[in-house]
Write a protein that holds these residues in place. Structure first.
Motif, PDB file in Angstrom:
ATOM      1  N   SER A 117     116.535 -17.841 -33.636  1.00  0.00           N
ATOM      2  CA  SER A 117     115.183 -18.192 -33.507  1.00  0.00           C
ATOM      3  C   SER A 117     114.435 -17.647 -31.982  1.00  0.00           C
ATOM      4  CB  SER A 117     115.148 -19.813 -33.269  1.00  0.00           C
ATOM      5  OG  SER A 117     115.750 -20.268 -32.342  1.00  0.00           O
ATOM      6  N   ILE A 118     115.299 -17.369 -31.042  1.00  0.00           N
ATOM      7  CA  ILE A 118     114.934 -16.603 -30.023  1.00  0.00           C
ATOM      8  C   ILE A 118     114.258 -15.299 -30.288  1.00  0.00           C
ATOM      9  CG2 ILE A 118     115.870 -15.592 -27.930  1.00  0.00           C
ATOM     10  CD1 ILE A 118     118.082 -17.724 -27.710  1.00  0.00           C
ATOM     11  N   SER A 119     115.159 -14.435 -30.988  1.00  0.00           N
ATOM     12  CA  SER A 119     114.559 -13.218 -31.539  1.00  0.00           C
ATOM     13  C   SER A 119     113.400 -13.372 -32.334  1.00  0.00           C
ATOM     14  CB  SER A 119     115.600 -12.376 -32.179  1.00  0.00           C
ATOM     15  OG  SER A 119     116.662 -12.248 -31.413  1.00  0.00           O
ATOM     16  N   LEU A 120     113.207 -14.123 -33.161  1.00  0.00           N
ATOM     17  CA  LEU A 120     112.154 -14.162 -34.048  1.00  0.00           C
ATOM     18  C   LEU A 120     111.006 -14.707 -33.252  1.00  0.00           C
ATOM     19  CD1 LEU A 120     111.208 -14.164 -36.861  1.00  0.00           C
ATOM     20  CD2 LEU A 120     111.768 -16.607 -37.153  1.00  0.00           C
ATOM     21  N   GLN A 121     111.471 -15.853 -32.247  1.00  0.00           N
ATOM     22  CA  GLN A 121     110.091 -16.025 -31.389  1.00  0.00           C
ATOM     23  C   GLN A 121     109.703 -14.893 -30.547  1.00  0.00           C
ATOM     24  OE1 GLN A 121     108.052 -18.764 -31.635  1.00  0.00           O
ATOM     25  NE2 GLN A 121     109.603 -19.269 -33.396  1.00  0.00           N
ATOM     26  N   PHE A 122     110.691 -13.970 -30.093  1.00  0.00           N
ATOM     27  CA  PHE A 122     110.153 -12.787 -29.288  1.00  0.00           C
ATOM     28  C   PHE A 122     109.229 -11.896 -30.108  1.00  0.00           C
ATOM     29  CE2 PHE A 122     110.955  -8.827 -27.521  1.00  0.00           C
ATOM     30  CZ  PHE A 122     110.580  -8.849 -26.143  1.00  0.00           C
ATOM     31  N   LEU A 123     109.673 -11.702 -31.339  1.00  0.00           N
ATOM     32  CA  LEU A 123     108.745 -10.808 -32.191  1.00  0.00           C
ATOM     33  C   LEU A 123     107.246 -11.486 -32.353  1.00  0.00           C
ATOM     34  CD1 LEU A 123     111.270  -9.596 -34.717  1.00  0.00           C
ATOM     35  CD2 LEU A 123     110.566  -8.337 -32.960  1.00  0.00           C
ATOM     36  N   LYS A 124     107.465 -12.837 -32.620  1.00  0.00           N
ATOM     37  CA  LYS A 124     105.955 -13.303 -32.876  1.00  0.00           C
ATOM     38  C   LYS A 124     105.159 -13.158 -31.361  1.00  0.00           C
ATOM     39  CE  LYS A 124     107.428 -16.569 -36.263  1.00  0.00           C
ATOM     40  NZ  LYS A 124     107.835 -17.990 -36.754  1.00  0.00           N
ATOM     41  N   LEU A 125     105.872 -13.265 -30.548  1.00  0.00           N
ATOM     42  CA  LEU A 125     105.000 -13.245 -29.276  1.00  0.00           C
ATOM     43  C   LEU A 125     104.705 -11.672 -28.933  1.00  0.00           C
ATOM     44  CD1 LEU A 125     104.600 -14.074 -26.118  1.00  0.00           C
ATOM     45  CD2 LEU A 125     106.711 -12.950 -25.423  1.00  0.00           C
ATOM     46  N   LEU A 126     105.441 -10.621 -29.553  1.00  0.00           N
ATOM     47  CA  LEU A 126     105.018  -9.307 -29.203  1.00  0.00           C
ATOM     48  C   LEU A 126     103.708  -9.218 -30.191  1.00  0.00           C
ATOM     49  CD1 LEU A 126     108.248  -7.121 -29.362  1.00  0.00           C
ATOM     50  CD2 LEU A 126     106.771  -7.855 -27.490  1.00  0.00           C
ATOM     51  N   ILE A 127     103.718  -9.818 -31.534  1.00  0.00           N
ATOM     52  CA  ILE A 127     102.475  -9.793 -32.362  1.00  0.00           C
ATOM     53  C   ILE A 127     101.218 -10.495 -31.665  1.00  0.00           C
ATOM     54  CG2 ILE A 127     101.538 -10.672 -34.704  1.00  0.00           C
ATOM     55  CD1 ILE A 127     104.478 -10.276 -35.684  1.00  0.00           C
ATOM     56  N   ASP A 128     101.548 -11.664 -31.124  1.00  0.00           N
ATOM     57  CA  ASP A 128     100.437 -12.384 -30.619  1.00  0.00           C
ATOM     58  C   ASP A 128      99.851 -11.550 -29.416  1.00  0.00           C
ATOM     59  OD1 ASP A 128      99.018 -14.805 -30.347  1.00  0.00           O
ATOM     60  OD2 ASP A 128     100.140 -15.139 -28.495  1.00  0.00           O
ATOM     61  N   GLN A 166     109.443  -2.420 -20.256  1.00  0.00           N
ATOM     62  CA  GLN A 166     110.362  -2.911 -19.155  1.00  0.00           C
ATOM     63  C   GLN A 166     110.422  -4.608 -19.114  1.00  0.00           C
ATOM     64  OE1 GLN A 166     112.690  -0.862 -17.349  1.00  0.00           O
ATOM     65  NE2 GLN A 166     113.818  -2.466 -16.419  1.00  0.00           N
ATOM     66  N   PRO A 167     109.075  -5.121 -18.646  1.00  0.00           N
ATOM     67  CA  PRO A 167     108.948  -6.440 -18.274  1.00  0.00           C
ATOM     68  C   PRO A 167     109.500  -7.398 -19.590  1.00  0.00           C
ATOM     69  CG  PRO A 167     106.972  -5.429 -17.594  1.00  0.00           C
ATOM     70  CD  PRO A 167     107.873  -4.299 -18.412  1.00  0.00           C
ATOM     71  N   TYR A 168     108.966  -7.147 -20.722  1.00  0.00           N
ATOM     72  CA  TYR A 168     109.387  -7.778 -22.009  1.00  0.00           C
ATOM     73  C   TYR A 168     110.952  -7.475 -22.512  1.00  0.00           C
ATOM     74  CZ  TYR A 168     104.463  -8.412 -23.695  1.00  0.00           C
ATOM     75  OH  TYR A 168     103.072  -8.541 -23.548  1.00  0.00           O
ATOM     76  N   ALA A 169     111.403  -6.504 -21.904  1.00  0.00           N
ATOM     77  CA  ALA A 169     113.042  -6.302 -22.109  1.00  0.00           C
ATOM     78  C   ALA A 169     113.428  -7.408 -21.216  1.00  0.00           C
ATOM     79  CB  ALA A 169     113.257  -4.747 -22.094  1.00  0.00           C
ATOM     80  N   GLU A 170     113.171  -7.230 -19.949  1.00  0.00           N
ATOM     81  CA  GLU A 170     113.889  -8.089 -19.076  1.00  0.00           C
ATOM     82  C   GLU A 170     113.619  -9.590 -19.551  1.00  0.00           C
ATOM     83  OE1 GLU A 170     111.995  -6.830 -15.335  1.00  0.00           O
ATOM     84  OE2 GLU A 170     113.225  -4.848 -15.265  1.00  0.00           O
ATOM     85  N   ALA A 171     112.452  -9.962 -19.816  1.00  0.00           N
ATOM     86  CA  ALA A 171     112.317 -11.305 -20.100  1.00  0.00           C
ATOM     87  C   ALA A 171     113.218 -11.809 -21.323  1.00  0.00           C
ATOM     88  CB  ALA A 171     110.893 -11.477 -20.637  1.00  0.00           C
ATOM     89  N   LEU A 172     113.395 -11.040 -22.252  1.00  0.00           N
ATOM     90  CA  LEU A 172     114.178 -11.291 -23.570  1.00  0.00           C
ATOM     91  C   LEU A 172     115.772 -11.266 -22.991  1.00  0.00           C
ATOM     92  CD1 LEU A 172     114.741 -11.875 -26.501  1.00  0.00           C
ATOM     93  CD2 LEU A 172     114.760  -9.501 -26.826  1.00  0.00           C
TER      94      LEU A 172
END
Length: 185
Positions: free
Chosen positions: A75-86, A11-17
């Motif tokens: 780039s927003i979506s790509l950075q989001f995926l990278k954040l999830l990995i990080d 939920q928080p990740y989805a809301e942040a995106l």
């Protein structure tokens, strides 16, 4: 991890995106990106296995995600995926995307409806059904995910959020069996 824990994290990740996509006025783009990522992951068990594997380094996962998605998503979506990995949350990406798309539809006042029918429905039947759902859920717009499942024998199942309306013969027979099993016990 149980469903409650997954939702608490997703939920928080989805809301942040959603917040980032809205503030950058790229909600439609990010919606399309997340649908693309979801489909790509659904169609590649190798990719899922690689990203979910805790023995694969964070850097290798970042490199692969960049290689696969950089030419296809914003780039927003790509950075989001990278954040999830990080943050070691990439294993939850399907739940996060699902929650994100659900929230995105709520923002647009769209109700997501899953209809599973034993046979194909005519346009008229589908329109009548969606009109009734609009009234039931006070929704301006309906997005239908329609599937055919011959195992239902006849009838259909409508799922809106956590609510399910099962008019299928299979569902009715299962209810009867459960009732009889309890009654005979």
């Amino acid at each position: 991890m149980n469903t409650k824990n997954v939702n608490t994290i997703a939920q928080p990740y989805a809301e942040a995106l959603i917040a980032i996509a809205k503030s950058s006025q790229s909600l439609e783009t990010v919606n399309a990106d997340m649908s693309f990522v979801e489909t790509t992951l659904a169609n590649s068990s190798e990719l899922r296995s690689y990203l979910w594997n805790p023995l694969v380094s964070k850097q290798d996962k970042l490199t692969l995600v960049n290689k696969i998605f950089s030419d296809h998503i914003s780039s927003i979506s790509l950075q989001f995926l990278k954040l999830l990995i990080d943050r070691k949350r990439i294993t939850l990406v399907n739940y996060i995307i699902s929650k994100y798309l659900e929230l995105g539809l709520e923002i647009a006042s769209v109700t997501l409806v899953k209809i599973t029918s034993a046979v194909s429905l005519s346009d008229e039947q589908l329109n009548l059904l969606t009109d009734k759902i609009k009234v039931m859920y006070n929704s301006r717009q309906i997005q239908v995910d329609f599937k055919i499942d011959a195992n239902l024998i006849a009838g259909f199942i409508v799922q809106v959020g956590s609510k399910t309306i099962d008019t299928s013969v299979k569902g009715q027979l299962e209810k009867l069996y459960t009732f009889m099993d309890i009654g005979l016990g």
